[in-house]
Design a protein around this motif. Sequence first.
Motif, PDB file in Angstrom:
ATOM      1  N   HIS A 296       0.806  -1.232   0.000  1.00 16.65           N
ATOM      2  CA  HIS A 296       0.000   0.000   0.000  1.00 16.65           C
ATOM      3  C   HIS A 296       0.834   1.275   0.000  1.00 16.65           C
ATOM      4  N   GLU A 297       2.023   1.250   0.606  1.00 18.17           N
ATOM      5  CA  GLU A 297       2.853   2.457   0.668  1.00 18.17           C
ATOM      6  C   GLU A 297       3.737   2.614  -0.570  1.00 18.17           C
ATOM      7  N   THR A 298       4.369   1.504  -0.982  1.00 19.80           N
ATOM      8  CA  THR A 298       5.402   1.615  -2.022  1.00 19.80           C
ATOM      9  C   THR A 298       4.830   1.683  -3.442  1.00 19.80           C
ATOM     10  N   ILE A 299       3.609   1.197  -3.654  1.00 23.47           N
ATOM     11  CA  ILE A 299       3.029   1.243  -5.004  1.00 23.47           C
ATOM     12  C   ILE A 299       2.712   2.692  -5.428  1.00 23.47           C
ATOM     13  N   PRO A 300       1.987   3.468  -4.610  1.00 23.05           N
ATOM     14  CA  PRO A 300       1.741   4.858  -5.022  1.00 23.05           C
ATOM     15  C   PRO A 300       3.031   5.669  -5.186  1.00 23.05           C
ATOM     16  N   LYS A 301       4.007   5.368  -4.331  1.00 19.63           N
ATOM     17  CA  LYS A 301       5.290   6.083  -4.407  1.00 19.63           C
ATOM     18  C   LYS A 301       6.039   5.726  -5.708  1.00 19.63           C
ATOM     19  N   ALA A 302       5.947   4.473  -6.130  1.00 16.80           N
ATOM     20  CA  ALA A 302       6.590   4.050  -7.394  1.00 16.80           C
ATOM     21  C   ALA A 302       5.951   4.791  -8.570  1.00 16.80           C
ATOM     22  N   ILE A 303       4.631   4.887  -8.552  1.00 21.22           N
ATOM     23  CA  ILE A 303       3.920   5.588  -9.636  1.00 21.22           C
ATOM     24  C   ILE A 303       4.305   7.069  -9.636  1.00 21.22           C
ATOM     25  N   GLU A 304       4.325   7.643  -8.445  1.00 18.59           N
ATOM     26  CA  GLU A 304       4.659   9.066  -8.320  1.00 18.59           C
ATOM     27  C   GLU A 304       6.051   9.351  -8.885  1.00 18.59           C
ATOM     28  N   MET A 305       7.021   8.504  -8.548  1.00 22.63           N
ATOM     29  CA  MET A 305       8.383   8.732  -9.029  1.00 22.63           C
ATOM     30  C   MET A 305       8.496   8.481 -10.532  1.00 22.63           C
ATOM     31  N   ALA A 306       7.781   7.484 -11.045  1.00 29.58           N
ATOM     32  CA  ALA A 306       7.823   7.213 -12.489  1.00 29.58           C
ATOM     33  C   ALA A 306       7.195   8.379 -13.268  1.00 29.58           C
ATOM     34  N   GLU A 307       6.229   9.055 -12.646  1.00 27.70           N
ATOM     35  CA  GLU A 307       5.622  10.223 -13.305  1.00 27.70           C
ATOM     36  C   GLU A 307       6.574  11.417 -13.279  1.00 27.70           C
ATOM     37  N   LYS A 308       7.365  11.499 -12.204  1.00 26.30           N
ATOM     38  CA  LYS A 308       8.256  12.649 -12.023  1.00 26.30           C
ATOM     39  C   LYS A 308       9.512  12.568 -12.902  1.00 26.30           C
ATOM     40  N   TYR A 309      10.083  11.367 -13.067  1.00 30.01           N
ATOM     41  CA  TYR A 309      11.356  11.216 -13.784  1.00 30.01           C
ATOM     42  C   TYR A 309      11.133  10.452 -15.085  1.00 30.01           C
ATOM     43  N   ASP A 310      11.550  11.047 -16.197  1.00 27.56           N
ATOM     44  CA  ASP A 310      11.271  10.394 -17.486  1.00 27.56           C
ATOM     45  C   ASP A 310      12.038   9.087 -17.659  1.00 27.56           C
TER      46      ASP A 310
ATOM     47  N   GLU B 268      -5.140  -3.818 -11.229  1.00 25.19           N
ATOM     48  CA  GLU B 268      -5.661  -3.816 -12.608  1.00 25.19           C
ATOM     49  C   GLU B 268      -5.813  -2.391 -13.124  1.00 25.19           C
ATOM     50  N   LYS B 269      -6.300  -1.521 -12.259  1.00 22.53           N
ATOM     51  CA  LYS B 269      -6.487  -0.126 -12.653  1.00 22.53           C
ATOM     52  C   LYS B 269      -5.126   0.506 -12.986  1.00 22.53           C
ATOM     53  N   LEU B 270      -4.130   0.249 -12.128  1.00 21.75           N
ATOM     54  CA  LEU B 270      -2.808   0.839 -12.334  1.00 21.75           C
ATOM     55  C   LEU B 270      -2.109   0.273 -13.572  1.00 21.75           C
ATOM     56  N   SER B 271      -2.483  -0.934 -13.970  1.00 26.40           N
ATOM     57  CA  SER B 271      -1.779  -1.584 -15.080  1.00 26.40           C
ATOM     58  C   SER B 271      -1.906  -0.811 -16.393  1.00 26.40           C
ATOM     59  N   SER B 272      -2.909   0.056 -16.489  1.00 20.54           N
ATOM     60  CA  SER B 272      -3.071   0.819 -17.731  1.00 20.54           C
ATOM     61  C   SER B 272      -2.316   2.158 -17.687  1.00 20.54           C
ATOM     62  N   HIS B 273      -1.667   2.442 -16.564  1.00 25.06           N
ATOM     63  CA  HIS B 273      -0.863   3.667 -16.472  1.00 25.06           C
ATOM     64  C   HIS B 273       0.285   3.597 -17.488  1.00 25.06           C
TER      65      HIS B 273
ATOM     66  N   LYS C 289      -1.947 -11.721 -17.584  1.00 23.05           N
ATOM     67  CA  LYS C 289      -2.373 -12.212 -18.893  1.00 23.05           C
ATOM     68  C   LYS C 289      -3.563 -11.398 -19.410  1.00 23.05           C
ATOM     69  N   LYS C 290      -4.451 -11.024 -18.494  1.00 22.57           N
ATOM     70  CA  LYS C 290      -5.620 -10.226 -18.876  1.00 22.57           C
ATOM     71  C   LYS C 290      -5.210  -8.845 -19.416  1.00 22.57           C
ATOM     72  N   VAL C 291      -4.240  -8.223 -18.739  1.00 21.60           N
ATOM     73  CA  VAL C 291      -3.855  -6.855 -19.137  1.00 21.60           C
ATOM     74  C   VAL C 291      -2.617  -6.861 -20.045  1.00 21.60           C
ATOM     75  N   ASN C 292      -2.114  -8.064 -20.337  1.00 21.25           N
ATOM     76  CA  ASN C 292      -0.973  -8.232 -21.238  1.00 21.25           C
ATOM     77  C   ASN C 292       0.282  -7.472 -20.804  1.00 21.25           C
ATOM     78  N   LEU C 293       0.697  -7.713 -19.562  1.00 19.60           N
ATOM     79  CA  LEU C 293       1.965  -7.172 -19.075  1.00 19.60           C
ATOM     80  C   LEU C 293       2.837  -8.331 -18.597  1.00 19.60           C
TER      81      LEU C 293
END
Length: 255
Positions: free
Chosen positions: A40-54, A79-84, A119-123
Amino acid sequence: MLFDTHVHLNVSHFDDDREEVLQRAKDAGVEKMVIVGFDHETIPKAIEMAEKYDYMYAAVGWHPVDAIDMTDKELEWLEKLSSHPKVVALGEMGLDYHWDKSPKNIQIEVFRKQIQLAKKVNLPIIIHNREATEDIIQVLQEEKAEEVGGIMHCYNDSVDYVDACLAMNFYISLGGPVTFKNATLPKEVAKYVPDDRLLIETDCPFLAPHPNRGKRNEPAYVKLVAEKIAELREQSYEEISTKTTENAKRFFGIK
Ligand code: NI
């Protein structure tokens, strides 16, 4: 240039000097990295950093140690995050029989659900394995994980299992342990894996390579991993860094 395929810069170990750590990575030639969120803590932080640094991409998954905490709500969240657009893999997921917080049957169920989601989201998927190799291979085969492929992260097992992983379209990622003086298995694996299936990682802040063993690990040290692999394979550092970077970009679908 180097590609660190597994970093946890999203944990509190880096709260005091994250920018300095990123600068040292850049200075060491680390061109890209995948930041892995696992709860719960590290997933939002991973997304935040991936958005910040190209140059940073994210992987999201539920760690097997905490499998007992994963409900349908977490699975729907993944599943929702997988489309980011910066999420390039699901994981880390897998089995960890070293810790007993989550019973084996629950770990296996949560692992299966995440493979089915991938397999559903093809990642592709990133596998955490601790003392569970045979069960992991069996689950991956039963769930037909070869349809999405994956990474055996921080592979630290016998060379005997490598062929089964390769047959399922998996890549083998090596980290700090390949540099440890008394570690024979990852050194054998480093020599065995074909050129086009080899990846490198730090798994920072854990598993710092020699001569920093026991200290906090950071992405700049992936260079030490690449140097050691080059020595073991009797290839040049340039060849290893180029090959592993190409492999990582192809695997994650990064241009
Ligand atoms: Ni990890």
